[in-house]
Enzyme design. Sequence first.
Site, PDB file in Angstrom:
ATOM      1  N   GLU A  68       0.845  -1.196   0.000  1.00  0.00           N
ATOM      2  CA  GLU A  68       0.000   0.000   0.000  1.00  0.00           C
ATOM      3  C   GLU A  68       0.880   1.245   0.000  1.00  0.00           C
ATOM      4  O   GLU A  68       1.697   1.429   0.905  1.00  0.00           O
ATOM      5  CB  GLU A  68      -0.918   0.007   1.223  1.00  0.00           C
ATOM      6  CG  GLU A  68      -1.744   1.274   1.386  1.00  0.00           C
ATOM      7  CD  GLU A  68      -2.567   1.621   0.148  1.00  0.00           C
ATOM      8  OE1 GLU A  68      -2.440   2.769  -0.336  1.00  0.00           O
ATOM      9  OE2 GLU A  68      -3.326   0.741  -0.322  1.00  0.00           O
ATOM     10  N   ASP A 119      -7.491   1.880  -7.395  1.00  0.00           N
ATOM     11  CA  ASP A 119      -7.772   3.254  -7.809  1.00  0.00           C
ATOM     12  C   ASP A 119      -8.003   3.261  -9.320  1.00  0.00           C
ATOM     13  O   ASP A 119      -7.145   2.821 -10.085  1.00  0.00           O
ATOM     14  CB  ASP A 119      -6.574   4.138  -7.473  1.00  0.00           C
ATOM     15  CG  ASP A 119      -6.872   5.619  -7.607  1.00  0.00           C
ATOM     16  OD1 ASP A 119      -7.704   5.985  -8.474  1.00  0.00           O
ATOM     17  OD2 ASP A 119      -6.263   6.420  -6.875  1.00  0.00           O
ATOM     18  N   ASP A 155     -15.540  -2.527  -8.540  1.00  0.00           N
ATOM     19  CA  ASP A 155     -16.917  -2.078  -8.731  1.00  0.00           C
ATOM     20  C   ASP A 155     -17.004  -1.117  -9.908  1.00  0.00           C
ATOM     21  O   ASP A 155     -18.103  -0.715 -10.302  1.00  0.00           O
ATOM     22  CB  ASP A 155     -17.404  -1.341  -7.479  1.00  0.00           C
ATOM     23  CG  ASP A 155     -16.566  -0.081  -7.230  1.00  0.00           C
ATOM     24  OD1 ASP A 155     -15.347  -0.233  -6.949  1.00  0.00           O
ATOM     25  OD2 ASP A 155     -17.100   1.037  -7.341  1.00  0.00           O
ATOM     26  N   GLU A 193     -15.386  -4.790   4.117  1.00  0.00           N
ATOM     27  CA  GLU A 193     -16.410  -3.790   4.454  1.00  0.00           C
ATOM     28  C   GLU A 193     -16.710  -2.911   3.244  1.00  0.00           C
ATOM     29  O   GLU A 193     -17.864  -2.576   2.964  1.00  0.00           O
ATOM     30  CB  GLU A 193     -15.922  -2.931   5.617  1.00  0.00           C
ATOM     31  CG  GLU A 193     -16.920  -1.858   6.047  1.00  0.00           C
ATOM     32  CD  GLU A 193     -16.397  -1.013   7.198  1.00  0.00           C
ATOM     33  OE1 GLU A 193     -17.113  -0.070   7.594  1.00  0.00           O
ATOM     34  OE2 GLU A 193     -15.277  -1.267   7.677  1.00  0.00           O
ATOM     35  N   TYR A 194     -15.670  -2.548   2.513  1.00  0.00           N
ATOM     36  CA  TYR A 194     -15.805  -1.707   1.315  1.00  0.00           C
ATOM     37  C   TYR A 194     -16.652  -2.411   0.260  1.00  0.00           C
ATOM     38  O   TYR A 194     -17.574  -1.834  -0.318  1.00  0.00           O
ATOM     39  CB  TYR A 194     -14.411  -1.408   0.775  1.00  0.00           C
ATOM     40  CG  TYR A 194     -14.352  -0.422  -0.372  1.00  0.00           C
ATOM     41  CD1 TYR A 194     -14.512   0.939  -0.147  1.00  0.00           C
ATOM     42  CD2 TYR A 194     -14.120  -0.850  -1.673  1.00  0.00           C
ATOM     43  CE1 TYR A 194     -14.440   1.854  -1.194  1.00  0.00           C
ATOM     44  CE2 TYR A 194     -14.049   0.054  -2.726  1.00  0.00           C
ATOM     45  CZ  TYR A 194     -14.205   1.396  -2.480  1.00  0.00           C
ATOM     46  OH  TYR A 194     -14.145   2.297  -3.516  1.00  0.00           O
TER      47      TYR A 194
END
Length: 220
Positions: A68, A119, A155, A193-194
């Site tokens: 990350e 991203d 998504d 969760e996302y």
Amino acid sequence: MRMRKKKWAEPYLEAHPELVLADPSVYKGKWKELLQCDVLHVEIGMGKGGYIAAMAEQYPEEGWIGIERDRSAAAVAARHIIDQGISRQHLKLIAIEAENMEEWFAPQEIDIIHLNFSDPWPKKKTHKRRLSSERFLGIYRKVLNENGEVRMKTDNKDLFEDSVTCFSNDGWIFDTFSVDYRRIEHPEDAITEYEAKFMEAGQPIYRFTAVKERRAKIRE
């Protein structure tokens, strides 16, 4: 969305060198020995670490590395792993840009690369920064072993379509492909969760698994 910088992030990362590696190049060619595993997973763009933490618990016998570039996000991931008491024996984090991967991993050292909700870099001039762009595919080809694969989940429809095109043009073969991945249960793949928020909103999850051309030829 970029996370707001957290003042405690840097001190926290520095305080946990057993989990967050300051110089991953030291372990080049030695990752499986370090993590005591036969299968090595690398998640690029792990965000807050929900996915890699869940998968490391679900598959504790396999090795997991989370990358990350956002140091604050990496610190949140590290704190989550430590606070939840998740074993760090088979799990390590790298808080550096993934474009340096060739300095950290030997050729054919990785088994599986995960790209989860990366991203999308929506502006045309920033498309080259996408983790599915041509320059990154070249890196993946080098660090993945002969049977290696990339698992991508998003998504974002535009990112998914563009990624499919990039992988296809680069000679990759799609093992699996879905434009509504969560329409059926996949207990083998953790839901973060996302991701759950998109599912609750009725947003389809796009996913594919791509393998290098050489593997596809062997199967024939």
